[in-house]
Each structure stands twice: as C-alpha cells, then as structure tokens.
Design a protein around this motif. Structure first.
Motif, PDB file in Angstrom:
ATOM      1  N   ASP A  55      35.808  45.034  26.069  1.00 47.21           N
ATOM      2  CA  ASP A  55      34.254  45.158  26.497  1.00 47.21           C
ATOM      3  C   ASP A  55      33.901  45.027  27.973  1.00 47.21           C
ATOM      4  O   ASP A  55      32.902  44.659  28.253  1.00 47.21           O
ATOM      5  CB  ASP A  55      33.566  44.063  25.704  1.00 47.21           C
ATOM      6  CG  ASP A  55      33.964  42.600  26.058  1.00 47.21           C
ATOM      7  OD1 ASP A  55      34.714  42.364  26.756  1.00 47.21           O
ATOM      8  OD2 ASP A  55      33.152  41.493  25.925  1.00 47.21           O
ATOM      9  N   ASP A  56      35.015  45.214  28.776  1.00 55.57           N
ATOM     10  CA  ASP A  56      35.152  45.386  30.120  1.00 55.57           C
ATOM     11  C   ASP A  56      34.482  44.100  31.081  1.00 55.57           C
ATOM     12  O   ASP A  56      33.417  44.108  31.834  1.00 55.57           O
ATOM     13  CB  ASP A  56      34.100  46.634  30.416  1.00 55.57           C
ATOM     14  CG  ASP A  56      34.585  47.167  31.863  1.00 55.57           C
ATOM     15  OD1 ASP A  56      35.649  46.661  32.298  1.00 55.57           O
ATOM     16  OD2 ASP A  56      33.759  47.902  32.316  1.00 55.57           O
ATOM     17  N   ALA A  57      34.953  42.949  30.431  1.00 52.16           N
ATOM     18  CA  ALA A  57      34.374  41.819  31.374  1.00 52.16           C
ATOM     19  C   ALA A  57      35.676  40.802  31.720  1.00 52.16           C
ATOM     20  O   ALA A  57      35.902  39.919  31.275  1.00 52.16           O
ATOM     21  CB  ALA A  57      33.446  40.926  30.435  1.00 52.16           C
ATOM     22  N   PRO A  58      36.584  41.400  32.552  1.00 52.90           N
ATOM     23  CA  PRO A  58      37.698  40.892  32.975  1.00 52.90           C
ATOM     24  C   PRO A  58      37.464  39.638  33.923  1.00 52.90           C
ATOM     25  O   PRO A  58      36.330  39.497  34.453  1.00 52.90           O
ATOM     26  CB  PRO A  58      38.451  41.778  33.688  1.00 52.90           C
ATOM     27  CG  PRO A  58      37.576  42.861  34.320  1.00 52.90           C
ATOM     28  CD  PRO A  58      36.399  42.826  33.160  1.00 52.90           C
ATOM     29  N   ARG A  59      38.108  38.527  33.731  1.00 56.04           N
ATOM     30  CA  ARG A  59      38.086  37.514  34.605  1.00 56.04           C
ATOM     31  C   ARG A  59      37.906  37.558  36.194  1.00 56.04           C
ATOM     32  O   ARG A  59      37.171  37.012  36.699  1.00 56.04           O
ATOM     33  CB  ARG A  59      39.558  36.650  34.489  1.00 56.04           C
ATOM     34  CG  ARG A  59      39.349  35.340  33.543  1.00 56.04           C
ATOM     35  CD  ARG A  59      40.580  34.654  33.934  1.00 56.04           C
ATOM     36  NE  ARG A  59      40.414  33.484  34.975  1.00 56.04           N
ATOM     37  CZ  ARG A  59      41.459  33.176  35.709  1.00 56.04           C
ATOM     38  NH1 ARG A  59      42.600  33.135  35.372  1.00 56.04           N
ATOM     39  NH2 ARG A  59      41.261  32.116  36.556  1.00 56.04           N
ATOM     40  N   ASN A  60      38.764  38.507  36.595  1.00 58.57           N
ATOM     41  CA  ASN A  60      38.597  38.791  38.167  1.00 58.57           C
ATOM     42  C   ASN A  60      37.568  39.880  38.488  1.00 58.57           C
ATOM     43  O   ASN A  60      37.440  40.230  39.579  1.00 58.57           O
ATOM     44  CB  ASN A  60      40.029  39.322  38.520  1.00 58.57           C
ATOM     45  CG  ASN A  60      40.212  40.566  38.011  1.00 58.57           C
ATOM     46  OD1 ASN A  60      39.962  41.303  37.224  1.00 58.57           O
ATOM     47  ND2 ASN A  60      41.400  41.162  38.511  1.00 58.57           N
ATOM     48  N   ALA A  61      36.514  40.088  37.549  1.00 58.28           N
ATOM     49  CA  ALA A  61      35.436  40.971  37.863  1.00 58.28           C
ATOM     50  C   ALA A  61      34.662  40.506  38.977  1.00 58.28           C
ATOM     51  O   ALA A  61      34.157  41.400  39.792  1.00 58.28           O
ATOM     52  CB  ALA A  61      34.620  41.070  36.780  1.00 58.28           C
TER      53      ALA A  61
ATOM     54  N   GLY B 258      41.240  43.715  23.953  1.00 56.13           N
ATOM     55  CA  GLY B 258      41.149  43.386  25.315  1.00 56.13           C
ATOM     56  C   GLY B 258      41.951  44.327  26.361  1.00 56.13           C
ATOM     57  O   GLY B 258      43.302  44.322  25.990  1.00 56.13           O
ATOM     58  N   GLY B 259      41.217  44.633  27.310  1.00 58.84           N
ATOM     59  CA  GLY B 259      41.835  45.602  28.193  1.00 58.84           C
ATOM     60  C   GLY B 259      41.948  45.344  29.504  1.00 58.84           C
ATOM     61  O   GLY B 259      41.542  46.080  30.290  1.00 58.84           O
ATOM     62  N   GLY B 260      42.590  44.239  29.880  1.00 63.99           N
ATOM     63  CA  GLY B 260      42.783  43.755  31.114  1.00 63.99           C
ATOM     64  C   GLY B 260      44.310  44.246  31.488  1.00 63.99           C
ATOM     65  O   GLY B 260      44.678  44.992  30.602  1.00 63.99           O
ATOM     66  N   PRO B 261      45.008  43.864  32.420  1.00 67.90           N
ATOM     67  CA  PRO B 261      46.440  44.282  32.480  1.00 67.90           C
ATOM     68  C   PRO B 261      47.266  44.141  31.360  1.00 67.90           C
ATOM     69  O   PRO B 261      47.993  44.994  31.327  1.00 67.90           O
ATOM     70  CB  PRO B 261      46.824  43.472  33.930  1.00 67.90           C
ATOM     71  CG  PRO B 261      45.691  42.415  34.089  1.00 67.90           C
ATOM     72  CD  PRO B 261      44.365  42.876  33.357  1.00 67.90           C
ATOM     73  N   ALA B 262      47.067  43.035  30.793  1.00 69.78           N
ATOM     74  CA  ALA B 262      47.898  42.892  29.540  1.00 69.78           C
ATOM     75  C   ALA B 262      47.760  44.046  28.630  1.00 69.78           C
ATOM     76  O   ALA B 262      48.526  44.524  28.187  1.00 69.78           O
ATOM     77  CB  ALA B 262      47.786  41.666  28.995  1.00 69.78           C
ATOM     78  N   GLY B 263      46.454  44.045  28.257  1.00 70.15           N
ATOM     79  CA  GLY B 263      46.322  45.084  27.079  1.00 70.15           C
ATOM     80  C   GLY B 263      46.265  46.512  27.647  1.00 70.15           C
ATOM     81  O   GLY B 263      46.710  47.407  26.837  1.00 70.15           O
ATOM     82  N   LEU B 264      46.226  46.800  28.938  1.00 72.56           N
ATOM     83  CA  LEU B 264      46.347  48.302  29.491  1.00 72.56           C
ATOM     84  C   LEU B 264      48.047  48.581  29.530  1.00 72.56           C
ATOM     85  O   LEU B 264      48.598  49.297  29.228  1.00 72.56           O
ATOM     86  CB  LEU B 264      45.692  47.978  30.901  1.00 72.56           C
ATOM     87  CG  LEU B 264      44.338  48.198  31.005  1.00 72.56           C
ATOM     88  CD1 LEU B 264      43.682  47.712  32.376  1.00 72.56           C
ATOM     89  CD2 LEU B 264      43.713  49.464  30.561  1.00 72.56           C
TER      90      LEU B 264
END
Ligand code: FAD
Length: 298
Positions: A33-39, A9-15
């Motif tokens: 997989d590039d589907a963050p909550r705030n998309a 998971g690469g949102g702010p946490a994973g990044l």
C-alpha cells in the motif's frame, strides 16, 4: 489463480523477496500500500551503490528490476486480512479483492510512534531523525538536540555521540534517564534540560526553535529522538506467530516463522532497521520459500 507466494509489503524486504521468487520461476503477487517507514526522508544512506538515493527513486529502480520477470504481479493494495485454510492462504484487501497463495512472506515493516509533542511530525525525517547510522554523518558538525522522551534514550544518546558530541538532551519532563545515567552525562558535560516542551517550531521541515512550557526557548536546527517502533500491520499477532523479545517476528535463517507456509523478513522480523538488511532479510525468506517447495516436490 493460486499464487506460489504472496508477498505482503513492498519495501526493500518485499521487493527483494519478489525479485528472488520471480527469478526462481515462482508465480508471485506483491501486495503493497506504498507507505514505507522512510517515506518522510529525502535521502537514504548505507546501501552500497545506492548511498544518498531518494526513497522514491529506490522504489522506481526496484520496480524496473521486477518488471523483467513475468511471474511477478504487483498490486498497490492494502491487505486487511489473511486466513489460512486447507493449506492455502486467503488474502483480502481494502479494495475488496481476494487473492490465494500457497505461501506468504510478511514484509510489512515497522511504524514509528513519535513522542507526543506539537510540531514533531513537521520535522521528522528532514531535521529530526531516529537513526544515527542513517543520518549521523550529515549532522556531524551541527549542534544537536536529543529528545529523550521514551525508552532507550540513554542508549540513543550514546550512539549519537559517536558522530557528534555537541548534544543537549531534552527529557520533556519525563523520567527517561536514571540517576546513574545522569551522572555519566554530567561527567561528559552533556547538558540535560528537564523542562516540558510546548512545541517545536521551524519551517519547510527545518527545525529552528524548541519552545518550553515555562516560556524558555532553545535554538536548534537538527537532532535525534528516541522513537518507539511497532509492527506496521497486525498480521503477526492475528496469525499467532511467535515473536522475539524485541517484538519482531521470530524466524529461522531462511525466514521461516513458527507457522508452516508463513515466512517473514525485513524490519518486522529482524533488524537492525536498515534498507540493506531488510533487502537481505527478504532475500533469505524467498530462498526459504523456494527451498521448501523443492524439498516437498523433488
Ligand atoms: C526517517 C527514517 C530514515 C531512514 N533512513 C535510512 C537510511 O538512510 N538508510 C537505511 O538503511 N535505512 C534507513 N531507514 C530505515 C529503513 O527505512 C528501513 O529499515 C527499511 O525501510 C525497512 O524495510 P522493510 O521492507 O522491512 O519495511 P518498509 O520499508 O517499511 O516497507 C514495508 C511496506 O509494507 C507496506 N505495508 C504495510 N502494511 C501493509 C498492508 N497491510 N498491506 C499492504 N502493504 C502494507 C508499507 O506500505 C511499506 O511499503 C530510515 C527510517 C526512517 C524512519
């Protein structure tokens, strides 16, 4: 290759977790997989130095930071399975690839489950929001609807009233408010409409009208809803991780979960759900991973 850590998971946490691990001289694979909550939103707020940034720009800036560190590999893939065996985590992806890592950080975030109302997805993130901390300032002078179709509705209305007291509540015919809560709202002159909603109408993400099943209409251009949040990925449950009362993955202050080698950070672990908090959670989990490597090997 056996990675030191796979960040799922690469949102702010994973990044942020990947950044700390990469700078900590670890071999890291970040699978996202590039589907963050705030998309669905155009702007993000409350992250100092990044206030108002587009989510896409935030991600671009984060990737630029990660590219500086050779130990970090980024793969745009959806993880479908994680199997721990012989002190190694075997990770499978939708693309049919397999990866192995000594530790994992789960930073897969949450997903919003919106009330079942026709048209609601057309406006979520553009004129209907769930978090007043994120979007309350922008809506402080706009007459609001609060769609109170779900748990925590009263709490949600109370919070929104910090920014704007011009609120009409629509329960959509649900029993989401107790008689005591209705009394308090009446004293505060906050109108409650109990009619069932037929659909939400507007265009280009801009809400215009709430149409009720009884033929009535309410003109509103913005509002809040009480969205239900669930784990975006099933791994916490499948791996048997201990959860908090709120449904987040239980961790210690360094992101360690109830299973050795598995760390978690971000919305899927602790909140409140905010970019800066998720980034900090990811950072703490990465510090946990490195601290445990050092303790085991020094
Ligand atoms: C409409 C809206 C507006 C918001 N506005 C703000 C704001 O203004 N300010 C603010 O601070 N916060 C805001 N938030 C909250 C903020 O988006 C979250 O708190 C933050 O994104 C959480 O970060 P995270 O890294 O934990 O999870 P996420 O950002 O959700 O990232 C999780 C990542 O994991 C990936 N993933 C999930 N499952 C898998 C899998 N199986 N395999 C691979 N990858 C996977 C996802 O694709 C995603 O990229 C908003 C949220 C919403 C819904």
């Amino acid at each position: 290759m056996l990675y030191d850590c796979a960040v799922i998971g690469g949102g702010p946490a994973g990044l942020n977790a990947s950044l700390v691990l990469g700078r900590g001289r670890k071999e890291v694979i970040l699978l996202d997989d590039d589907a963050p909550r705030n998309a669905v939103t155009q702007e993000s707020h409350n992250f100092i130095t990044r206030d108002g940034i587009e989510p896409v720009e935030f991600r671009k800036a984060a990737y630029a930071d990660l590219k500086k560190y050779p130990g970090i590999v980024i793969q745009k893939e959806r993880v479908t399975d994680i199997n721990p065996a012989d002190a190694v985590f075997h990770i499978q992806t939708e693309a049919g690839k397999n990866y192995e890592a000594k530790t994992i950080i789960l930073s897969t975030g949450l997903k919003d489950v919106l009330p079942d109302i026709e048209g609601i997805h057309n406006f979520y993130g553009t004129s209907l929001f769930s978090c007043p901390f994120c979007d309350g300032w922008e809506l402080k002078d706009t007459p609001l609807i609060f769609i109170a179709d779900g748990a925590f509705s009263f709490h949600g209305v109370k919070m929104v009233s910090n920014w704007n007291k011009n609120i009409v509540i629509c329960t959509n015919g649900k029993e989401s408010l107790s008689p005591e809560q209705r009394d308090i709202l009446a004293k505060k002159q906050i109108e409650v409409i109990d009619d069932e909603i037929l659909r939400l109408q507007g265009e280009n993400g801009q809400l215009k009208t709430v149409q009720f099943k009884n033929g009535k209409e309410l003109h509103k251009e913005a509002g809040f809803i009480s969205a239900k949040m669930e784990q975006a990925a099933p791994f916490a449950e499948r791996l048997g991780l201990e959860l908090t009362d709120m449904g987040g993955i239980k961790t210690d202050p360094y992101g360690r979960t109830s299973i050795k080698g598995i760390y978690a950070g971000g919305d899927n672990a602790a909140g409140p759900p905010q970019l800066v908090i998720a980034a900090s959670e990811g950072s703490k989990a990465a510090i946990g991973v490195i601290t445990d490597f050092v303790e085991e090997t020094f």
